[in-house]
Write a protein that holds these residues in place. Structure first.
Motif, short mmCIF file in Angstrom:
data_model
loop_
_atom_site.label_atom_id
_atom_site.label_comp_id
_atom_site.label_asym_id
_atom_site.label_seq_id
_atom_site.Cartn_x
_atom_site.Cartn_y
_atom_site.Cartn_z
N SER A 188 42.39 33.36 39.59
CA SER A 188 41.53 32.98 38.47
C SER A 188 41.75 33.90 37.28
O SER A 188 41.63 33.47 36.14
CB SER A 188 40.06 32.95 38.89
OG SER A 188 39.67 34.23 39.26
N LEU A 189 42.08 35.17 37.50
CA LEU A 189 42.29 36.07 36.37
C LEU A 189 43.68 35.92 35.78
O LEU A 189 43.89 36.22 34.61
CB LEU A 189 42.07 37.53 36.81
CG LEU A 189 40.63 37.90 37.10
CD1 LEU A 189 40.56 39.30 37.67
CD2 LEU A 189 39.80 37.81 35.84
N GLY A 190 44.63 35.48 36.60
CA GLY A 190 46.01 35.39 36.12
C GLY A 190 46.23 34.19 35.21
O GLY A 190 47.25 34.10 34.54
N GLY A 191 45.29 33.26 35.21
CA GLY A 191 45.48 32.06 34.40
C GLY A 191 46.45 31.11 35.08
O GLY A 191 47.10 31.46 36.06
N ARG A 192 46.52 29.89 34.56
CA ARG A 192 47.40 28.91 35.17
C ARG A 192 48.81 29.13 34.66
O ARG A 192 49.13 28.78 33.53
CB ARG A 192 46.97 27.49 34.80
CG ARG A 192 45.67 27.08 35.41
CD ARG A 192 45.34 25.68 34.98
NE ARG A 192 46.28 24.74 35.56
CZ ARG A 192 46.11 24.19 36.76
NH1 ARG A 192 45.07 24.50 37.47
NH2 ARG A 192 46.99 23.34 37.24
N HIS B 200 46.36 40.17 33.72
CA HIS B 200 45.16 40.69 33.08
C HIS B 200 44.35 41.49 34.11
O HIS B 200 44.24 41.07 35.25
CB HIS B 200 44.38 39.47 32.58
CG HIS B 200 43.11 39.81 31.89
ND1 HIS B 200 43.05 40.66 30.82
CD2 HIS B 200 41.86 39.40 32.12
CE1 HIS B 200 41.81 40.75 30.42
NE2 HIS B 200 41.05 40.00 31.20
N LEU B 201 43.75 42.60 33.72
CA LEU B 201 42.93 43.44 34.61
C LEU B 201 43.70 44.01 35.79
O LEU B 201 43.15 44.20 36.86
CB LEU B 201 41.74 42.65 35.16
CG LEU B 201 40.60 42.30 34.21
CD1 LEU B 201 39.52 41.54 34.96
CD2 LEU B 201 40.00 43.56 33.61
N ARG C 151 53.39 32.41 41.66
CA ARG C 151 54.36 33.17 42.44
C ARG C 151 53.73 34.44 43.01
O ARG C 151 53.93 34.79 44.17
CB ARG C 151 55.53 33.54 41.53
CG ARG C 151 56.83 33.09 42.10
CD ARG C 151 57.99 33.54 41.26
NE ARG C 151 57.92 33.11 39.88
CZ ARG C 151 58.33 33.88 38.86
NH1 ARG C 151 58.79 35.08 39.09
NH2 ARG C 151 58.25 33.44 37.64
N ILE C 152 52.96 35.15 42.18
CA ILE C 152 52.31 36.37 42.65
C ILE C 152 51.37 36.05 43.81
O ILE C 152 51.34 36.76 44.82
CB ILE C 152 51.51 37.02 41.50
CG1 ILE C 152 52.46 37.49 40.41
CG2 ILE C 152 50.69 38.19 42.01
CD1 ILE C 152 51.74 37.90 39.15
N CYS C 153 50.62 34.96 43.67
CA CYS C 153 49.68 34.60 44.72
C CYS C 153 50.40 34.22 46.00
O CYS C 153 49.96 34.55 47.10
CB CYS C 153 48.78 33.46 44.25
SG CYS C 153 47.61 34.04 43.03
N ALA D 255 40.77 38.50 47.26
CA ALA D 255 41.58 39.11 46.20
C ALA D 255 42.60 38.10 45.69
O ALA D 255 42.85 38.02 44.48
CB ALA D 255 42.29 40.36 46.73
N TYR D 256 43.15 37.32 46.60
CA TYR D 256 44.10 36.26 46.23
C TYR D 256 43.47 35.30 45.22
O TYR D 256 44.05 34.99 44.18
CB TYR D 256 44.51 35.53 47.51
CG TYR D 256 45.29 34.24 47.36
CD1 TYR D 256 46.67 34.23 47.51
CD2 TYR D 256 44.65 33.03 47.13
CE1 TYR D 256 47.38 33.06 47.42
CE2 TYR D 256 45.36 31.85 47.02
CZ TYR D 256 46.72 31.86 47.16
OH TYR D 256 47.43 30.69 47.07
N LEU D 257 42.25 34.85 45.53
CA LEU D 257 41.59 33.89 44.63
C LEU D 257 41.24 34.54 43.30
O LEU D 257 41.29 33.91 42.25
CB LEU D 257 40.34 33.32 45.30
CG LEU D 257 40.60 32.42 46.51
CD1 LEU D 257 39.29 31.94 47.10
CD2 LEU D 257 41.45 31.22 46.12
N LEU D 258 40.92 35.84 43.36
CA LEU D 258 40.60 36.57 42.14
C LEU D 258 41.83 36.66 41.24
O LEU D 258 41.75 36.44 40.03
CB LEU D 258 40.11 37.97 42.53
CG LEU D 258 39.23 38.70 41.55
CD1 LEU D 258 37.97 37.91 41.30
CD2 LEU D 258 38.87 40.07 42.10
#
Lengths: 244, 235
Positions: free
Chosen positions: A138-142, B162-163, A148-150, A132-135
């Motif tokens: 990749s979805l959050g963009g750079r 997003h999502l 910070r969220i990760c 989920a962390y990696l997801l």
């Protein structure tokens, strides 16, 4: 601006890659041809030489990720973020190896593909958290916010380990006693092979981790140079508009 | 200082609850969802007399997890739509109050929804807590506190991602595994004391430890998640 990724005349990475490749060949050779066949479980027990070191490597990846995340939240250094990401990716990779080899071994040794074995469950839960962390990455963009969220997720995930462990251990009351190799008499040949596979998998982890950190730092540099260049372009444009 | 925090929390809490009780958006949608979910459980043949006592406790916590995601997803929706969060964050020293008030809003809503879920499930499944009603309520409240803490922190973190609707359960559920294991175990012990051995207080202790850990960590990370010094809250 000083780049994060450094280049020097001597690069030890290819050398390490060569050494690790050689060690993988030696390790596989020893597992298949040198290690004795275990009496009760047969040839399938040889999974153990890959399974156990991979599990340790995976956990180390997650711990690196959490430690780097704490540093990132406290100091906001981009390098810590890169290290955290590399740790999570390598952790997930090695945990995948554990979760693929585990059921294969369990099927032969205990007759089932999947059991409520606490360590297996703990690995699964950790793996889910870090996938989920990696997801999210990749979805959050750079962006700084995504980093910070990760970092938060990694800290929450690793802080959870003792409680996941405690609850999965008690979940079924009594859990099947697993052959770990430490308890029952492990022969000296087995011990030698295990040592070699620990060293090999450990170095393989280090190699992949290092490679990933370097790529991450280079990506970070590209991003920063890009931002800087576009900011400069805007300034030049502004100035020329002001003059005209 | 403490008086100020309490009054800030009360003001924010009253604001959020007033908006909710006027529109009843979450209560109506999540309430109806609870009923739909219970109906699905019944038609999935999980409330059969032979299996009801086995499946009941698990389904109770699964339902709670589903409803929770519905509630948590709305935590910052109104602030996001109206960009009011930026105004809130401009007030210095409001982070503690904001965290506590959002947590209390989610807790209130989820506890209210449990008033529908728990009796509904016990009735449909023909289960009765008997003398264990008090402990059962205690277990549910303690479990809901931990669940809401994580849900509030994570919904704050994912508010702009997003999502986010899909990501929230993906992130929340694995982190809640210890809570769900403990909740299901304690509930099983309380509902079927003759069949399930074990000490429910042991599981309750674990849930309290979980709550305490994530309240402390959550407060720190909530501040980090909403630190908008360098990024804007875009929808």
């Amino acid at each position: 601006m000083k780049p994060l990724s450094r280049t020097s005349a001597f690069d030890p990475l290819p050398l390490l890659a060569l050494v690790v490749s050689g060690m993988v060949v030696v390790m596989l050779g020893m597992i298949f041809f040198y290690a004795p066949i275990e009496r009760s479980m047969g040839v399938v027990q040889k999974i153990f030489y890959i399974h156990v070191p991979s599990a340790i490597a995976g956990y180390i990846g997650f711990l690196i990720c959490a430690a780097a995340s704490i540093i990132y939240l406290l100091r906001r250094t981009p390098a810590a973020d890169v290290v955290a990401r590399a740790g999570a990716e390598c952790g997930v990779l090695f945990c995948t190896a554990v979760l693929l080899s585990g059921p294969l071994w369990a099927r032969k040794a205990w007759g089932v593909w999947w059991t409520g074995e606490p360590r297996l469950l703990l690995t699964l839960v950790l793996m889910l958290i870090f996938v989920a962390y990696l997801l999210v990455r990749s979805l959050g963009g750079r962006s700084e916010l995504t980093s910070r969220i990760c970092a938060m997720l990694a800290i929450l995930g690793v802080a959870n380990i003792p409680m996941v462990r405690w609850s999965v251990e008690r979940w079924r009351g009594s859990h099947p006693q697993v052959m770990t190799g430490e308890g029952g008499g492990i022969s000296s040949e087995m011990e030698l092979v295990l040592t070699i596979s620990f060293a090999t998998i450990g170095l393989l982890f280090a190699l992949l981790f290092w490679l990933r950190v370097r790529i991450g730092l280079a990506e970070e540099d590209v991003e920063r140079f890009h931002r800087e260049a576009s900011a400069r372009a805007y300034r030049i444009e502004d100035r020329s508009r002001g003059n005209s | 200082m403490r008086g100020r925090l309490a009054s800030q929390v009360m003001t924010l809490l009253a604001k959020d609850l007033r908006v909710e009780f006027r529109t009843r958006e979450v209560l109506y949608t999540a309430g109806l969802f609870t009923l739909v979910l219970l109906t699905v459980f019944v038609f999935a043949d999980l409330s059969h007399r032979e299996v009801a006592s086995l499946t009941g406790p698990g389904l109770l916590w699964i339902a709670l997890a589903f409803i929770g995601v519905l509630v948590f997803g709305r935590t910052f929706q109104r602030e996001r739509e109206s960009r009011a969060i930026e105004a809130l964050l401009m007030i210095p020293g409001l982070m503690d109050a904001l965290f506590l008030s959002k947590l209390l809003v989610n807790l209130t809503l989820l506890l209210l929804l449990q008033l529908l879920l728990v009796p509904g499930l016990l009735l449909l499944f023909g289960l009765s807590p008997g003398d264990a009603l008090g402990p059962l309520v205690l277990v549910l409240v303690v479990g809901t506190i931990g669940f809401c803490t994580l849900g509030t922190v994570l919904s704050a973190a994912l508010a702009t991602v997003h999502l986010r609707e899909v990501l929230l359960p993906l992130v929340l559920y694995p982190l809640c595994i210890p809570l769900i294991v403990a909740g299901v175990k304690a509930t099983s012990i309380l509902i079927r004391p003759e069949e399930v051995s074990g000490d429910w207080t042991e599981w309750l202790g674990m849930m309290i430890a979980f709550d305490a850990l994530f309240l402390v960590l959550g407060r720190w990370l909530f501040g980090e998640a909403l630190d908008r010094a360098d990024s804007s809250l875009d929808t």
